[in-house]
Design a protein around this motif. Structure first.
Motif, mmCIF file in Angstrom:
data_model
loop_
_atom_site.group_PDB
_atom_site.id
_atom_site.type_symbol
_atom_site.label_atom_id
_atom_site.label_comp_id
_atom_site.label_asym_id
_atom_site.label_seq_id
_atom_site.Cartn_x
_atom_site.Cartn_y
_atom_site.Cartn_z
ATOM 1 N N THR A 7 0.376 -0.758 0.032
ATOM 2 C CA THR A 7 0.294 -0.335 -0.180
ATOM 3 C C THR A 7 0.848 0.897 0.188
ATOM 4 O O THR A 7 0.472 2.147 -0.700
ATOM 5 C CB THR A 7 -1.064 0.113 0.979
ATOM 6 N N VAL A 103 -8.197 -3.133 -1.043
ATOM 7 C CA VAL A 103 -7.984 -2.487 -1.324
ATOM 8 C C VAL A 103 -5.921 -1.971 -1.411
ATOM 9 O O VAL A 103 -5.479 -2.812 -0.685
ATOM 10 C CB VAL A 103 -7.786 -1.109 -0.742
ATOM 11 N N PRO A 104 -5.435 -2.064 -2.062
ATOM 12 C CA PRO A 104 -5.267 -1.530 -3.141
ATOM 13 C C PRO A 104 -6.174 -2.062 -5.011
ATOM 14 O O PRO A 104 -6.148 -1.229 -5.540
ATOM 15 C CB PRO A 104 -4.445 0.001 -3.845
ATOM 16 N N LEU A 107 -10.066 -3.150 -4.915
ATOM 17 C CA LEU A 107 -11.024 -2.177 -4.624
ATOM 18 C C LEU A 107 -10.292 -0.972 -4.440
ATOM 19 O O LEU A 107 -9.291 -0.566 -3.700
ATOM 20 C CB LEU A 107 -11.599 -2.346 -3.809
ATOM 21 N N SER A 108 -10.719 0.749 -4.552
ATOM 22 C CA SER A 108 -10.600 1.412 -5.131
ATOM 23 C C SER A 108 -10.585 2.478 -2.987
ATOM 24 O O SER A 108 -11.729 1.495 -2.559
ATOM 25 C CB SER A 108 -10.781 2.889 -5.581
ATOM 26 N N ALA A 109 -9.966 3.342 -2.233
ATOM 27 C CA ALA A 109 -10.512 3.342 -1.466
ATOM 28 C C ALA A 109 -11.601 4.271 -1.285
ATOM 29 O O ALA A 109 -12.701 4.716 -0.554
ATOM 30 C CB ALA A 109 -9.752 4.387 -0.802
ATOM 31 N N THR A 110 -11.532 4.864 -2.235
ATOM 32 C CA THR A 110 -13.228 5.877 -2.997
ATOM 33 C C THR A 110 -13.894 3.904 -2.859
ATOM 34 O O THR A 110 -15.217 4.589 -2.679
ATOM 35 C CB THR A 110 -12.807 6.406 -3.748
ATOM 36 N N GLY A 111 -13.665 3.359 -3.884
ATOM 37 C CA GLY A 111 -15.307 2.372 -3.700
ATOM 38 C C GLY A 111 -15.689 1.888 -2.643
ATOM 39 O O GLY A 111 -16.361 1.410 -2.250
ATOM 40 N N GLY A 156 -13.800 9.187 -0.112
ATOM 41 C CA GLY A 156 -12.948 8.038 0.015
ATOM 42 C C GLY A 156 -11.383 8.961 -0.816
ATOM 43 O O GLY A 156 -10.111 8.777 -0.444
ATOM 44 N N THR A 160 -8.089 9.014 0.641
ATOM 45 C CA THR A 160 -6.561 8.439 -0.851
ATOM 46 C C THR A 160 -5.536 9.526 -0.372
ATOM 47 O O THR A 160 -4.205 9.347 -0.146
ATOM 48 C CB THR A 160 -7.135 8.226 -1.779
ATOM 49 N N ARG A 164 -2.064 8.460 1.129
ATOM 50 C CA ARG A 164 -1.030 9.166 -0.220
ATOM 51 C C ARG A 164 -0.246 10.401 0.482
ATOM 52 O O ARG A 164 0.843 10.250 -0.210
ATOM 53 C CB ARG A 164 -1.325 9.290 -1.094
#
Length: 182
Positions: A7, A103-104, A107-111, A156, A160, A164
């Protein structure tokens, strides 16, 4: 759950995430809402980060503790709003915790955030219909679904960005664990 190497982020502590979520939740309590359940939900950023970095148990600890702390700070601990908030936090944790390990990759963190937001809203509307039997819950479903999608995307993106940014790791405060290399 992906490793720190996969990640690129460390594991923030539960305490740090509860404080982050509580601060955001308290700040949100001052924002005007056109409809009671419509708030940005940025306090849920802490829960999304917990689900990704700490798994289901961490997501539960962060979300439930944050909900209690915000209720104490806003004076809503002995109200139906607190119960509704707690139900939403638990449902979001149930939805996001197990999926956080995807994640990642898949699936995205937004999803993940959108899934948590939808579960939160569904639980809140369900409990509200039980607590307030005459409430026309069916009429709330379309705007609630649209709002949970929008707020889930916004939370999300914020989650993210925080993961980051490097703000969650290596600050030397002891609140965030640095990634282990081995």
């Amino acid at each position: 759950m992906p490793s720190d190497d996969e990640t690129g982020i460390g594991k923030p502590s539960v305490v740090f995430l509860v404080l982050l979520g509580t601060a955001l939740g308290f700040a949100e309590s001052f924002l005007p809402r056109p409809i009671p359940f419509m708030k940005p939900g940025f306090a849920n950023t802490a829960g999304v980060i917990a689900a990704v970095t700490l798994g289901t148990g961490g997501a539960f600890r962060v979300n439930l503790t944050r909900a209690v702390a915000v209720a104490i700070a806003t004076g809503s601990i002995a109200t139906p709003a607190f119960g509704i908030s707690l139900a939403g936090a638990a449902a979001a944790s149930l939805a996001m915790g197990p999926a956080g390990g995807l994640v990642p990759g898949a699936l995205s963190a937004t999803g993940l955030s959108v899934a948590g937001s939808a579960a939160n809203m569904a639980a809140q509307l369900t409990l509200a219909s039980v607590l307030f039997p005459g409430l026309p819950v069916a009429s709330f479903v379309p705007p609630a679904a649209a709002w949970s999608l929008l707020s889930g995307v916004l939370v999300g993106i914020a989650s993210t960005g925080l993961m980051r940014s490097g703000l969650l790791t290596g600050n030397g405060s002891g609140l965030v664990r640095k990634p282990s290399r081995g």
